[in-house]
Design a protein around this motif. Structure first.
Motif: not given
Length: 462
Positions: A399-410, A415-419
């Motif tokens: 779950e934490e990995i999934d949350k981390t993945i979600d967080h990294l995805q966000k 970052l993509l939005s910032s670029e």
């Protein structure tokens, strides 16, 4: 002073000790005389019965001898009768032969006549022989009768001698019986005196004993009996007083015996005794409930009441009394059955020792199997618990990995939005970042910039 009650008027009067002893002596003398007369009468009856038996035996033997002789005489008479019948038959044959001879003589004096004469002479000879035999039979019969009479006379004389001998023996027996009676009288007097002394000693001993000492005397008696046979009959047994009174009561003795660590018999003993002069008499049944309670508290299989109570009760005097109909495996005995009951119960329990060993082994195996199952269950429970914890932690980590993945995805999306925004900003900067556009709405600043630009464009300007 002694009190005596008259059996007719029921009046009570007192006599001194000497008068009382004389009355007792008179009663004893009368009883003794009655007993002696009764014994003499019994001996006389026995003597008469023996004489009658001897006379009956003699008469029986005499009748048997006479019957044998009469049988012999009857045989002789029968033989004589047969000879007489034969003689008559011969005479009739002779007469017939004579008649035939006469007829033949009348017809002719031939050779046949001579034959008839010869036959007649032969018959005469035979008649003479038969007559001689008949006389001999008479002589034999007379001789047999004389012989039987002489034998009977001898038998009678012999029986008379035997009767005389028996009479002398009976006389000797009478003398011996009289001597025995005297000896019995003397022995009775001595035993009576000893018993009176023993009764007095026993009464004195009972009077000196307290209630506690009476009970302890029975306990000491049973303990002494057991200790006398402990090493020979019960070397491995435990037999001690019950001193554990935590529940408020206790028995007197506990008997236990084990073999190879397996207890195969246990008995709780309770000893009860009381004085003859005790006002309130107890019954054996009064102690059953308490004995059963003590037996159950101490974990004993059997309960035994060794009792001197109810001394006149035939039910308890019969021997070993089983009262299991009231309380299981409970017995009531007199002190003389103390050791026999222990031996009986012990031998019966020893027969089941092998079954108890097998049961203990089966229980031990069952305990081992139970322990094995418990160990497996403990391992399963611990493994299951650890597995559940690991699975839970693993799920939490996922779950934490999934949350981390979600967080990294966000973060990636951010970052993509910032670029994109930076690109747009750069484009805007390239397109809109100029003096002209910046001073579009600021004419004064635009004029200033134009002046600066003009000055720079002039020659000689720095």
């Amino acid at each position: 002073m002694q009190e005596i009650r008259c059996p007719k008027c029921n009046e009570v009067f007192q006599v001194d000790d000497s008068g009382y002893s004389q009355i007792v002596q008179q009663v004893r003398d009368k009883e003794f005389e009655k007993e002696a007369a009764r014994r003499a009468e019994e001996l006389e009856k026995a003597k008469n019965s023996e004489l009658k038996i001897i006379e009956m035996e003699y008469e029986k033997k005499l009748e048997s001898a006479l019957s044998e002789k009469s049988d012999d005489i009857s045989d002789k008479e029968k033989r004589i009768t047969e000879l007489e019948a034969r003689l008559k038959s011969i005479e009739s044959e002779k007469q017939l032969a004579v008649a035939n001879a006469v007829r033949e003589r009348e017809n002719s004096f031939s050779e046949e006549s001579r034959k008839a004469q010869k036959a007649i002479s032969d018959k005469d000879i035979e008649i003479a022989e038969l007559t001689a035999k008949l006389k001999q039979a008479d002589n034999e019969r007379a001789f047999a009768v004389d012989k039987a009479n002489s034998e009977n006379a001898l038998a009678l004389a012999k029986k008379d001698n035997e009767i005389n001998e028996l009479n002398s023996k009976l006389q000797n027996k009478d003398n011996e019986a009289e001597l025995r009676c005297r000896a019995i009288e003397e022995k009775y007097a001595v035993e009576l005196k000893n018993k009176d002394e023993l009764i007095e000693q026993y009464k004195d001993f009972k009077a000196r004993l307290s209630t506690k000492m009476v009970g302890e005397t029975l306990e000491q008696h049973c303990l002494t009996q057991f200790n006398s046979l402990r090493m020979s009959a019960f070397p491995n047994a435990y037999f001690e007083k019950d001193n554990n009174a935590k529940s408020g009561s206790k028995g007197d003795f506990i008997f236990r015996e084990s073999e190879d660590g397996i207890e195969f018999i246990s008995i709780m003993f309770e000893m009860k005794n009381e004085m003859d002069t005790t006002a309130t008499k107890h019954k054996n049944e009064d102690f059953f409930k308490e004995l059963d309670k003590d037996r159950n508290e101490k974990g004993c299989e059997y309960a035994v009441l060794v009792s001197m109570l109810e001394a006149d009760n035939e039910f308890y005097n019969a021997g070993i009394v089983d009262v299991s109909y009231k309380y299981p495996k409970m017995y009531v005995i007199r002190p003389q059955f103390f050791i026999p009951l222990i031996s009986l119960l012990r031998n019966a329990a020893r027969n089941s020792l092998e079954y108890k060993r097998e049961l203990a082994l089966a229980k031990a195996q069952e305990v081992d199997l139970t322990n094995f199952e418990n160990n497996i269950n403990e391992f399963k429970n611990a493994f299951s618990k650890n597995y559940q914890l690991a699975s839970k932690k693993f799920n939490v980590a996922i779950e934490e990995i999934d949350k981390t993945i979600d967080h990294l995805q966000k973060t990636k999306d951010a970052l993509l939005s910032s670029e994109n925004n930076l690109r747009l900003a750069n484009n805007k900067a390239e397109e809109q970042l100029s003096v002209k556009k910046l001073t579009k709405n600021a004419p004064s600043i635009r004029e200033e910039f134009e002046n600066i630009a003009n000055r720079q464009s002039l020659p000689g300007a720095d």
